[in-house]
Design a protein around this motif. Structure first.
Motif, PDB file in Angstrom:
ATOM      1  N   LEU B 246       0.822  -1.215   0.000  1.00 37.80           N
ATOM      2  CA  LEU B 246       0.000   0.000   0.000  1.00 37.80           C
ATOM      3  C   LEU B 246       0.852   1.260   0.000  1.00 37.80           C
ATOM      4  CD1 LEU B 246      -2.862   1.133  -0.031  1.00 37.80           C
ATOM      5  CD2 LEU B 246      -2.814   1.167   2.470  1.00 37.80           C
ATOM      6  N   GLY B 247       1.964   1.232   0.717  1.00 39.72           N
ATOM      7  CA  GLY B 247       2.836   2.407   0.768  1.00 39.72           C
ATOM      8  C   GLY B 247       3.324   2.830  -0.614  1.00 39.72           C
ATOM      9  N   HIS B 248       3.735   1.854  -1.399  1.00 36.39           N
ATOM     10  CA  HIS B 248       4.220   2.181  -2.744  1.00 36.39           C
ATOM     11  C   HIS B 248       3.083   2.704  -3.610  1.00 36.39           C
ATOM     12  CE1 HIS B 248       8.232   0.576  -2.121  1.00 36.39           C
ATOM     13  NE2 HIS B 248       7.679  -0.427  -1.472  1.00 36.39           N
ATOM     14  N   MET B 249       1.926   2.078  -3.460  1.00 37.22           N
ATOM     15  CA  MET B 249       0.775   2.507  -4.258  1.00 37.22           C
ATOM     16  C   MET B 249       0.404   3.951  -3.923  1.00 37.22           C
ATOM     17  SD  MET B 249      -3.111   1.109  -4.450  1.00 37.22           S
ATOM     18  CE  MET B 249      -3.935   2.643  -4.020  1.00 37.22           C
ATOM     19  N   LEU B 250       0.346   4.270  -2.621  1.00 38.79           N
ATOM     20  CA  LEU B 250      -0.054   5.622  -2.224  1.00 38.79           C
ATOM     21  C   LEU B 250       1.019   6.648  -2.578  1.00 38.79           C
ATOM     22  CD1 LEU B 250      -1.760   5.060   1.245  1.00 38.79           C
ATOM     23  CD2 LEU B 250      -2.831   5.406  -0.984  1.00 38.79           C
ATOM     24  N   ALA B 251       2.286   6.242  -2.530  1.00 40.00           N
ATOM     25  CA  ALA B 251       3.357   7.168  -2.897  1.00 40.00           C
ATOM     26  C   ALA B 251       3.133   7.662  -4.325  1.00 40.00           C
ATOM     27  CB  ALA B 251       4.724   6.489  -2.767  1.00 40.00           C
ATOM     28  N   GLU B 252       2.791   6.724  -5.192  1.00 38.61           N
ATOM     29  CA  GLU B 252       2.539   7.085  -6.590  1.00 38.61           C
ATOM     30  C   GLU B 252       1.235   7.891  -6.707  1.00 38.61           C
ATOM     31  OE1 GLU B 252       3.176   3.703  -9.104  1.00 38.61           O
ATOM     32  OE2 GLU B 252       1.934   4.555 -10.698  1.00 38.61           O
ATOM     33  N   MET B 253       0.211   7.423  -6.031  1.00 39.49           N
ATOM     34  CA  MET B 253      -1.103   8.049  -6.167  1.00 39.49           C
ATOM     35  C   MET B 253      -1.119   9.476  -5.642  1.00 39.49           C
ATOM     36  SD  MET B 253      -4.731   6.592  -4.704  1.00 39.49           S
ATOM     37  CE  MET B 253      -5.044   7.711  -3.343  1.00 39.49           C
ATOM     38  N   GLN B 254      -0.410   9.711  -4.536  1.00 41.20           N
ATOM     39  CA  GLN B 254      -0.521  10.980  -3.829  1.00 41.20           C
ATOM     40  C   GLN B 254       0.544  12.015  -4.181  1.00 41.20           C
ATOM     41  OE1 GLN B 254      -0.386   9.786   0.312  1.00 41.20           O
ATOM     42  NE2 GLN B 254      -2.570   9.279   0.373  1.00 41.20           N
ATOM     43  N   ILE B 255       1.568  11.607  -4.925  1.00 39.40           N
ATOM     44  CA  ILE B 255       2.758  12.448  -5.087  1.00 39.40           C
ATOM     45  C   ILE B 255       2.460  13.851  -5.616  1.00 39.40           C
ATOM     46  CG2 ILE B 255       3.286  11.372  -7.337  1.00 39.40           C
ATOM     47  CD1 ILE B 255       5.916  12.833  -4.943  1.00 39.40           C
ATOM     48  N   ILE B 256       1.638  13.969  -6.651  1.00 43.44           N
ATOM     49  CA  ILE B 256       1.430  15.290  -7.248  1.00 43.44           C
ATOM     50  C   ILE B 256       0.662  16.186  -6.278  1.00 43.44           C
ATOM     51  CG2 ILE B 256       0.443  16.573  -9.179  1.00 43.44           C
ATOM     52  CD1 ILE B 256       2.865  14.802  -9.872  1.00 43.44           C
ATOM     53  N   ALA B 257      -0.422  15.655  -5.700  1.00 36.20           N
ATOM     54  CA  ALA B 257      -1.212  16.444  -4.757  1.00 36.20           C
ATOM     55  C   ALA B 257      -0.350  16.902  -3.584  1.00 36.20           C
ATOM     56  CB  ALA B 257      -2.405  15.636  -4.259  1.00 36.20           C
ATOM     57  N   ARG B 258       0.447  15.995  -3.046  1.00 42.99           N
ATOM     58  CA  ARG B 258       1.272  16.340  -1.889  1.00 42.99           C
ATOM     59  C   ARG B 258       2.414  17.285  -2.243  1.00 42.99           C
ATOM     60  NH1 ARG B 258       1.300  13.229   2.937  1.00 42.99           N
ATOM     61  NH2 ARG B 258      -0.216  11.528   2.999  1.00 42.99           N
ATOM     62  N   SER B 259       2.855  17.271  -3.500  1.00 42.45           N
ATOM     63  CA  SER B 259       3.951  18.169  -3.902  1.00 42.45           C
ATOM     64  C   SER B 259       3.486  19.607  -3.995  1.00 42.45           C
ATOM     65  CB  SER B 259       4.515  17.757  -5.268  1.00 42.45           C
ATOM     66  OG  SER B 259       5.009  16.450  -5.219  1.00 42.45           O
ATOM     67  N   HIS B 260       2.182  19.809  -4.062  1.00 43.73           N
ATOM     68  CA  HIS B 260       1.639  21.163  -4.190  1.00 43.73           C
ATOM     69  C   HIS B 260       0.515  21.351  -3.171  1.00 43.73           C
ATOM     70  CE1 HIS B 260       3.599  21.645  -8.213  1.00 43.73           C
ATOM     71  NE2 HIS B 260       3.452  20.334  -8.214  1.00 43.73           N
ATOM     72  N   PRO B 261       0.848  21.332  -1.876  1.00 47.18           N
ATOM     73  CA  PRO B 261      -0.222  21.427  -0.870  1.00 47.18           C
ATOM     74  C   PRO B 261      -1.003  22.719  -1.030  1.00 47.18           C
ATOM     75  CG  PRO B 261       1.958  21.654   0.148  1.00 47.18           C
ATOM     76  CD  PRO B 261       2.188  21.300  -1.278  1.00 47.18           C
TER      77      PRO B 261
END
Lengths: 325, 265, 108
Positions: B246-261
């Motif tokens: 799950l960690g790897h999946m969420l890292a990919e899924m969330q990266i763009i949103a989290r990069s631009h809070p």
């Protein structure tokens, strides 16, 4: 008026060819079982299959961002768009099959590198903004092309295009909405979308194909109403539509030589780098190998699945037959 | 070895319903994401379209469940805040759905096992006492019935197709079986939902699920593994103890949103 | 027939293909005729129906679907259009306009 016509043959009888040209000139639709010159059939198979291949390969650069789409709404929209592209490929392959060629054969031509597809899909998608810009530029360019093709002389192609055009409008709007959101967003988002525009503008112009002077097939295809406008005409239409759209969101197009001609009302572009175009078409673009590898991998890994479905269907038929016996 | 929950689920807190909705939403968010990984890579064009449809339905359901969850939590979190800004240990999906997609047989087997569960559960939820949840469940049930028709047919095609497809599907079922007890393991949250008439008794859901799964797997010429001993069955997803996948999946899924809070997309 | 024999034989006959072609017809509302929507590939009827729903009906506006193996369709041949269709075109007695009725008479 009409006497009964003998059954169609594939040799080009001059009387039949003349009758065919007259039908085309009168704006009639050619249907699968109608007589047609062998060259017309070949050109159509080539055009239609290239179009279908483009839709399918086109799923890859955009599909690349499905798992990273930054909101649920964008994720859902993007999957729906990529799904539409699969559907468009499907409609057009089925249309091509009416000309007497099996889809498996067409697909093998693509996988073997013997078939062409639109050069634009050989470029990489490097940021989320690319997804917006592709919808805006690439689908925008496709719409310009496809609206015209909806009146193509070959019935199955025209009908597939009508379906495609209906669905395509959402694609361009989705893209432009993403672009506008980014252009009005944070400084990082603005930089992201301007960078994407800088990378996709020139390849999008090249989508319309070589300049009319370098396009050998065009004249015949126009006479046969398979192509309705020339490459340059469509390219100019696209540019005129797009420039004000860029201005509206304060994005600049990467063409310092672009000027407005008040007489012709055309935005005139600087020079296109045709050497880049030819290299990409020849297989030396940034992603050509990756695109074909991906398609080959999906096809190879899917073989046992396709075979299983066929085997099961055959078993079911045999069971029904022996149950009935 | 028992797994401790990292974020405990209090029994009498109003957040019990919030917890429950996260489970429903996260199951569909994670599974929808896994399915979407097939876009452009399916075994045939028609199946690419079919798989995308299921993914879209699941993500749509996730959106509805998570949105309601955020509203009931009352802290201003919408579905995107929940999807893109929670850590692995705050996710409440079962482990079954977070496993990598594997080959087509693995995808189908996992989908089928989930779809049967969804049809039974959503049917019960749609007749439950929570009006908004029941409405979402009713809408989702229509989609789930179509999904199980699709995955069920593929179970038959692959199980009773070729020797290779049978082998792959049998292996998938064998590998997935130890992840199935988790989706029927009732805890305090489930008991609270049952008491409130919102959700059904999971033992009853399991019985219906097992009957349907057995029927299809038999027709597909598959054998079901023996019952999994408690100690060997996967669990913990419902309280945040996930597999490493799950960690790897969420890292990919969330990266763009989290990069631009704070950015809007 | 022995099931194992069936299984063996059918497995041997399962080469990789894009599956047979089916034609899809959709009905948009009650009372409307089914119209040709397009084609698709499927291994059997149930799959053709599901695929047709996904490909041609996912945007709604369809209440009924027919799927037919393309091989089951018999079509008239354009080469025979003359003898096949023309004789019907000049028989006005089959059309209402051929007949005169006195003015003012209703319902005829």
């Amino acid at each position: 008026m009409t006497q009964s016509r003998p059954a169609p043959t594939s040799t080009d009888d001059p009387a039949k060819a003349a009758a065919f040209e007259a039908r085309i000139a009168a704006g009639e639709s050619i249907e699968p079982k109608d007589w047609m010159p062998e060259k017309y059939r070949r050109q159509l198979v080539r055009m239609m299959s290239q179009h279908a291949h483009s839709e399918v390969v086109g799923m890859l650069p955009e599909g690349n961002w499905i798992t990273r789409a930054p909101s649920l709404r964008r994720k859902i929209s993007l999957i729906a768009k990529v799904q539409d592209e699969a559907g468009h490929g499907l409609y057009i392959y089925c249309g091509t099959e009416t000309l007497g060629v099996d889809r498996a054969e067409l697909i093998q031509q693509l996988l073997d590198g013997r078939a062409k597809y639109s050069s634009i899909f050989n470029y990489p998608t490097l940021s989320w903004a690319d997804i917006g810009v592709i919808g805006w530029f690439v689908d925008g360019a496709a719409i310009v092309n496809q609206t015209i093709l909806a009146k193509a002389s070959y019935g199955p192609y025209a009908r597939a295009m009508v379906r495609v055009c209906k669905e395509e409008n959402f694609h361009k709007r989705q893209g432009y909405e993403i672009v506008a959101t980014l252009a009005n967003g944070t400084p990082a988002q603005q930089a992201m979308v301007q960078d994407a525009v800088n990378r996709w503008w020139w390849p999008s112009l090249m989508m319309f194909g070589p300049s009319d002077t370098d396009s050998p097939n065009t004249a015949e295809l126009i006479r046969w109403k398979v192509k309705r406008k020339t490459n340059d005409e469509l390219r100019q239409r696209f540019v005129n539509l797009t420039v004000p759209q860029a201005t509206a969101v304060k994005l600049t197009l990467p063409d310092p030589d672009m000027t407005y001609n008040a007489e012709t009302e055309n935005w005139e572009c600087g020079g296109i780098d045709w050497e880049e175009f030819h290299q990409v078409v020849r297989g030396n673009g940034p992603c050509n190998r990756e695109r074909l590898e991906a398609r080959n991998k999906a096809h190879d890994e899917g073989a046992w699945v396709r075979e299983a479905a066929s085997a099961y269907a055959a078993k079911q038929r045999a069971r029904q037959a022996s149950a009935a016996a | 070895m028992t797994s401790r929950s990292v974020v405990p689920a209090p029994r009498d807190s109003p957040n019990v319903l919030f917890e429950y909705l996260l489970r429903l939403g996260d199951d569909r968010l994670v599974l929808g994401h896994r399915l979407s990984e097939w876009c452009g890579h399916g075994p045939i064009l028609e199946e690419d379209i079919a798989t995308s449809n299921v993914a879209l339905d699941l993500l749509g359901q996730a959106t509805m469940f998570l949105r309601l969850a955020g509203q009931l939590e009352g802290k201003g979190r919408d579905e995107d805040a929940l999807a893109y800004f929670r850590e692995v240990v705050e996710f409440r999906n079962c482990q079954l759905v977070e496993l990598p997609k594997g080959d087509f047989a693995f995808t189908i087997a996992r989908q089928f096992l989930f779809d049967v569960h969804a049809v039974v559960l959503l049917d019960a939820l749609s007749r439950g006492t929570h009006v908004q949840l029941a409405a979402i469940a009713a809408k989702s049930l229509k989609e789930a019935k179509y999904h199980v028709r699709h995955s069920g047919e593929w179970m038959l095609k692959l199980g009773d197709g070729t020797e290779e497809s049978h082998r792959r599907l049998q292996r998938a079922v064998d590998d997935l079986w130890r992840f199935t007890p988790e989706i029927f393991a009732a805890d305090d949250v489930d008991r609270a939902m049952l008491e409130a008439g919102i959700a059904p008794d999971l033992a009853a859901v399991k019985a219906q699920w097992e009957a349907l799964v057995r029927e299809v797997t038999e027709r597909a010429t598959l054998t079901l593994p023996d019952d999994v001993p408690r100690a060997a069955s996967a669990r913990g997803g419902r309280t945040g103890a996930h597999t490493e996948h799950l960690g790897h999946m969420l890292a990919e899924m969330q990266i763009i949103a989290r990069s631009h809070p704070g950015a809007t997309w | 027939m022995n099931q194992d024999v069936v299984a063996e034989q059918t497995e041997a006959l399962a080469p990789d293909s894009q599956w047979p072609l089916w034609e899809v017809f959709t009905q948009s509302e009650q009372g409307a005729p089914h119209e040709h929507a397009g084609s698709l590939h499927a291994a059997d009827a149930e799959q053709a129906l599901q695929n047709a729903r996904d490909v041609y009906a996912r945007r709604g506006g369809v209440i009924s679907l027919w799927v037919v193996p393309a091989s089951a369709i018999t079509a008239s041949s354009p080469g025979e259009n003359g003898p096949f269709f023309d004789p019907g075109a000049d028989k006005a007695y089959r059309h209402p306009q051929f007949y005169k009725v006195p003015r003012g008479v209703r319902g005829v």
